[in-house]
Design a protein around this motif. Structure first.
Motif, PDB file in Angstrom:
ATOM      1  N   THR A 169       0.834  -1.203   0.000  1.00  0.00           N
ATOM      2  CA  THR A 169       0.000   0.000   0.000  1.00  0.00           C
ATOM      3  C   THR A 169       0.869   1.253   0.000  1.00  0.00           C
ATOM      4  N   VAL A 170       1.897   1.231   0.844  1.00  0.00           N
ATOM      5  CA  VAL A 170       2.805   2.371   0.934  1.00  0.00           C
ATOM      6  C   VAL A 170       3.464   2.624  -0.428  1.00  0.00           C
ATOM      7  N   HIS A 171       3.844   1.535  -1.094  1.00  0.00           N
ATOM      8  CA  HIS A 171       4.485   1.668  -2.407  1.00  0.00           C
ATOM      9  C   HIS A 171       3.495   2.220  -3.437  1.00  0.00           C
ATOM     10  N   ARG A 173       1.175   4.180  -2.967  1.00  0.00           N
ATOM     11  CA  ARG A 173       0.951   5.615  -2.743  1.00  0.00           C
ATOM     12  C   ARG A 173       2.226   6.421  -2.983  1.00  0.00           C
ATOM     13  N   TRP A 175       5.155   6.301  -1.426  1.00  0.00           N
ATOM     14  CA  TRP A 175       5.877   6.779  -0.236  1.00  0.00           C
ATOM     15  C   TRP A 175       7.127   5.955   0.056  1.00  0.00           C
ATOM     16  N   LEU A 176       7.301   4.887  -0.703  1.00  0.00           N
ATOM     17  CA  LEU A 176       8.443   4.014  -0.442  1.00  0.00           C
ATOM     18  C   LEU A 176       9.617   4.427  -1.327  1.00  0.00           C
ATOM     19  N   ILE A 403      10.215   4.952   4.370  1.00  0.00           N
ATOM     20  CA  ILE A 403       8.845   5.390   4.067  1.00  0.00           C
ATOM     21  C   ILE A 403       8.799   6.887   4.330  1.00  0.00           C
ATOM     22  N   LEU A 408       2.145  11.956   5.531  1.00  0.00           N
ATOM     23  CA  LEU A 408       1.514  11.272   6.675  1.00  0.00           C
ATOM     24  C   LEU A 408       1.584  12.069   7.966  1.00  0.00           C
ATOM     25  N   VAL A 585      -1.860   4.848   7.706  1.00  0.00           N
ATOM     26  CA  VAL A 585      -1.682   4.422   6.310  1.00  0.00           C
ATOM     27  C   VAL A 585      -2.906   3.618   5.842  1.00  0.00           C
TER      28      VAL A 585
END
Ligand SMILES: [Zn+2]
Ligand SMILES: [Zn+2]
Length: 1010
Positions: A169-171, A173, A175-176, A403, A408, A585
């Protein structure tokens, strides 16, 4: 007499033995299971347990947190709340690895790899199995009720998959990212350390302090002088920084320094730092290859400090965070001198293979030989070390995975505003952390951890795997050997790049352990899981260790967010943070509604506990020597905003405080057995005939109400404070005032006392689960079999006005006692009268007279009260120092104010009772005491009648002592011999008090059974 109605109690409780018996009974009767069944389907109270790392037996610090968790879960259970009771273990990461390395005698990553990653993983799992069993045992002994055996283990494949899903999910969006950064690095563990892991890891250290000359190329015979505390960074030097606005000059010996650092010297050729920029110099290690390839020059830097050193700073971008940033700004080359293990690369010639500390001495010697060492000494400073292995950290340049918190941060701050923090200041601490945190460095170059599911392809595409199914679908080979989602097995499963179709391998890094712990509110509650999987948490490494289910999403809806979580304050930056991060997140909201935090545990003298100082306490030792209830009392009675001073001394204090309660119950049991009093559970109602009984019931109701408020605000400290005050009223007022009724077998009094102690047991049960249950089974003959199954007491609103009236009476009695103690006349001696001013005590004159052993109590004005206060010099002298004289003069002149509790305010100082000597004088022949606006005066005049009565009291006291010494039962009748004939007129009184059927006069005092 037949079998007693109530099981007689020993004189005092043997806590450890009593607790073992209660534990056995809970087991045999399945008390906890019955409690859960009773509350099933009730309103929910969602508590989520923070995982304890399974790398050592139960620590004494952990028993504090576990007690608080248990206290509030038990309280909520008494109130009928349905709960989950799931315990958690942290099972991966450096904590576990370092322990296993020690056990195996491995000292580096190289040795781990030689040992073999399969075998190493098996050893790590073995350690978790061993310690989780010990943690179970210790926690059970503490009295903690959890669903043992259905725990979550963070190394479960299920937990790992949930972290993977979050990372995907982070990727998605965006953010990774992979960062190329200078980072704090533990050379022993061979990995970077994240910002939140550095907090609290600074220690005092003495490092070399070096002043070194850098010869200027443009100005032969002149030098820059720099100062450093890290000699190992000098071979990586590329530049020297000056403050462009500061003034610099040349010393007589040709050394360039900042003028501000050498205020006593005449400096020649003064210039601003800006004018020095661009000067080139010969580096200190240009005789080695890396240095020889660099053009060393002076650069400007606004942050060059004029507080220490020479005002010229040596810059090594491969060895420092700020240096690395300066390299970017100034286009400097980056020399990385040491490898992952902190040892010099072979390009550094004679330094090759040395650690940074080994190299320090060699480097100093080498500088001296070259004639560029100005001065070498030692420098004391705070320096960070690895929080797990205590190796001093260094800086290295590393490629780590991060991240981004940019998008965030605000969401997390907003989410934090919805959380109710106790103590309230901890919300601010969380805000401060959220405002200052950097991007989260989630990668660690280690073995036994969450495998980061990142597969970067040479085509430029980053593949991120989000689940086992995802992995299986894209795997090219290696699935058949995939025992767990873990190294080394996972590394043997290449996948196909979703962009170009080429085979691609996983990066070698594992994840920060706080990913494992932070995902718990999702992984254990079945977030977005379609179908519940029975025992679905017991997979991968957790197979066979737990029968915990993987629930479905409806379950998550029911239990998320947590109503309450509780951990120590440092978890703000760790578990509370990582949970909040992942929850924001995934859901945009906080994962908990309320937090109880608490400060640190120190030893009983206020020092940190350290194994090497011999002042740590083993949990098992505490269980065996003080008992779990006594530990729990210390924990519960601790204000969470202060450090706890824990130990065997405070344990004795707790036992001393608890004893009057035990004695009160024992008193009831003894007299109820004599009277044959047998109360029914259904008659658990307040008695209301006598005023004193009504008062006890009201006082009990007030305690129930106050304690409820304490529990509801997560402050067990308030509950215990209320209990101590209540216990004082129960034993020093009610029982004292009612003794004669118990001697007479008065069933109304027995019922009143029974009601009070039974209700009290229910209130205390969450804090003291063992002793309350033991006493419950003693006192409740036909009701619920355990106090823990009895529910919360439902009582009427207390009559506070009535309670205040008696509180005033108790204040007067207390002052009367104080006055007596200053008079020098012993307590047993009856006196003629007491005069009371400033208190409303109508209707209670007789009680006061009886308590203070005076013939009459009257309202009136107390004349000519004089109060003399003098400093207690040995105590106050050191505190006040020079001001002592003026304070003494002000006290002598009466220029002070009397405060509550025997304290005084004078000249802006508040003096404690032990810091002053107080004398109160009334008229000749009177003893006076005052406080809280009430003054009492005792008439000290004695006459023959009073003196004779005093002798009777003395006799009664001596006879009762003899009765005890000779082991008589409280109901035994006696024959009393050896009484002075002058006391004959009081014979009936004496007989009644000592249960004598006959009194004989003259001779030696002695007693015999009648
Ligand atoms: Zn380390
Ligand atoms: Zn590709």
């Amino acid at each position: 007499m037949g079998k007693p109605i109530f099981q007689p109690l020993p004189d005092k409780p043997d806590h450890p033995r009593l607790e073992e018996e209660v534990l056995a009974r809970w087991n045999a009767e399945e008390t906890f299971a019955k409690l859960r069944a009773k509350n099933a389907g009730g309103p929910t109270f969602s508590f989520i347990d923070g995982p304890v790392t399974a790398n050592k037996p139960l620590g004494i610090h952990t028993t504090w947190g576990r007690t608080l968790k248990d206290v509030f879960q038990r309280y909520k259970a008494l109130r009928g709340f349905d709960q989950r009771y799931q315990n958690g273990f942290d099972c991966q990461g450096l904590w576990i690895e370092v322990g296993v390395e020690r056990e195996l005698g491995l000292n580096s990553k190289h040795e781990i790899e030689e040992y073999g990653l399969e075998k190493f993983a098996a050893k790590c799992r073995e350690a978790v199995v061993k310690y989780s069993e010990q943690l179970w045992e210790g926690s059970k002994r503490l009295g903690q009720w959890m669903d043992w055996g259905r725990d979550y283990f963070t190394f479960s494949d299920t937990n790992i998959e949930y972290v993977w899903r979050m990372l995907k999910t982070v990727h998605e969006r965006d953010w990774l990212y992979k960062g190329h950064r200078s980072t704090e690095w533990c050379p022993r563990c061979g990995t970077s350390i994240s910002q939140h892991e550095l907090i609290g890891s600074y220690v005092d250290r003495a490092d070399p302090s070096l002043f070194v000359r850098f010869p200027l190329l443009v100005r032969p015979g002149e030098f820059l002088v720099i100062w450093t505390t890290t000699p190992w960074t000098l071979p990586a030097n590329v530049a020297a920084a000056v403050n462009p606005d500061a003034e610099y000059g040349r010393r007589a010996n040709g050394e360039w320094v900042a003028a501000a650092r050498y205020p006593d010297e005449q400096l020649a050729d003064k210039r601003t730092g800006a004018e020095l920029v661009g000067w080139t110099y010969r580096g200190p290690f240009d005789d080695l290859t890396p240095g020889s390839e660099v053009e060393h020059r002076v650069i400007p830097w606004d942050d060059v400090s004029m507080d220490d050193g020479t005002g010229i700073v040596h810059i090594a971008p491969g060895c420092g965070g700020e240096d690395f940033e300066l390299a970017g700004v100034n286009g400097l080359p980056v020399i990385q001198p040491v490898d992952e293990a902190g040892r010099f690369y072979d390009s550094f010639g004679w330094l090759h293979g040395m650690s940074t500390t080994e190299a320090a001495e060699q480097i100093i010697g080498n500088l001296e030989e070259k004639g560029i060492l100005v001065e070498a000494g030692l420098h004391e400073h705070r320096y960070p070390e690895c929080w797990r292995c205590h190796t001093p950290l260094i800086f290295r340049i590393a490629d780590d995975w991060f991240i981004s918190v940019r998008d965030l941060r605000q969401q997390m701050l907003d989410a934090n505003q919805t959380v109710e923090w106790t103590p309230a200041y901890m919300r601010k601490r969380m805000d401060d952390w959220l405002n200052n945190m950097d991007d989260w460095n989630i990668s660690r170059r280690r073995y036994y951890g969450l495998p980061l599911p990142f597969y970067p392809c040479s085509c430029g595409h980053l593949n991120v795997i989000g689940s086992r199914a995802d992995l299986e679908e894209r795997a090219l080979s290696g699935l058949d050997q995939l025992e767990e989602l873990r190294r080394p097995w996972i590394d043997r499963v290449p996948i196909r790049c979703e962009e170009c179709g080429e085979p691609v391998e996983r990066i070698k890094e594992v994840g920060d352990v706080w990913l494992d712990a932070g995902i718990v509110p999702f992984s254990t509650l079945g977030w977005q899981n379609e179908t519940a999987v029975p025992e679905g948490f017991g997979v991968g490494a957790a197979k066979g260790l737990t029968t915990a289910d993987l629930p479905d999403h409806a379950y998550w809806e029911k239990w998320f967010p947590a109503d309450w979580v509780s951990e120590m304050r440092e978890q703000i930056r760790l578990w509370f943070y990582s949970q909040l991060f992942m929850s924001v997140v995934l859901t945009g909201q906080a994962p908990f509604k309320r937090v109880l935090g608490y400060e640190k545990m120190l030893d009983e003298t206020g020092r940190e506990m350290h194994g090497s100082w011999g002042n740590t306490i083993e949990a098992n030792d505490a269980f065996n020597r003080m008992g779990a209830d006594v530990m729990r009392w210390q924990f519960a009675a601790q204000a969470p905003d202060r450090d706890l001073w824990f130990g065997f001394g405070p344990a004795e204090e707790v036992k001393r405080k608890l004893l009057p309660f035990w004695n009160s119950v024992k008193f009831f049991v003894d007299y109820a057995n004599i009277a044959g009093f047998e109360p029914q559970w259904e008659s658990l109602e307040p008695a209301a005939t006598e005023p004193l009984d009504r008062w006890l019931a009201e006082r009990t109701h007030a305690f129930v109400a106050d304690a409820t408020a304490g529990y509801e605000s997560w402050l067990a400290v308030d509950v215990m404070r209320d209990f101590e005050a209540y216990l004082d009223d129960l034993s020093n007022w009610y029982i004292r005032r009612s003794r004669r009724r118990f001697w007479d077998g008065d069933e109304v009094a027995l019922h009143a006392l029974w009601y009070a102690v039974v209700q009290t047991l229910r209130v205390l049960a969450p804090v003291l689960p063992f002793i309350t249950d033991e006493l419950w089974r003693t006192l409740v003959l036909d009701g619920p079999e355990s106090v823990h199954l009895a529910g919360w007491p439902e009582v009427a609103e207390p009559d506070r006005a009535f309670l205040e009236e008696i509180a005033e009476v108790r204040r007067v009695v207390e002052l009367g006692r104080q006055a007596r103690s200053t008079s020098g006349i012993k307590l047993r001696q009856p006196l003629r009268r007491l005069v009371v001013e400033g208190a409303r005590i109508d209707g209670h004159l007789e009680e006061i007279a009886d308590e203070l052993r005076v013939k009459t109590v009257e309202h009136g004005e107390v004349e000519a009260v004089e109060l003399h206060v003098k400093p207690n010099l040995p105590v106050l002298g050191p505190k006040l120092g020079k001001e002592l004289g003026s304070v003494r003069a002000a006290l002598a002149a009466g220029e002070f104010e009397e405060l509550d509790g025997g304290r005084f305010r004078v000249l802006g100082h508040e003096l404690e009772p032990d810091e002053v000597l107080v004398e109160r004088g009334g008229k000749e022949g009177w003893a006076v005491a005052s406080g809280d606006g009430v003054t009492v005066a005792l008439d000290l005049t004695l006459d023959g009648e009073l003196l004779l009565e005093g002798e009777v009291y003395d006799l009664i006291h001596r006879v009762n002592t003899l009765r005890k010494e000779q082991g008589f039962e409280i109901s035994d009748r006696i024959v009393l011999s050896g009484v002075d004939e002058r006391l004959e007129r009081h014979e009936d009184w004496i007989k009644g008090e000592v249960l004598a059927v006959e009194v004989r006069y003259g001779g030696e005092l002695k007693i015999e059974k009648a």
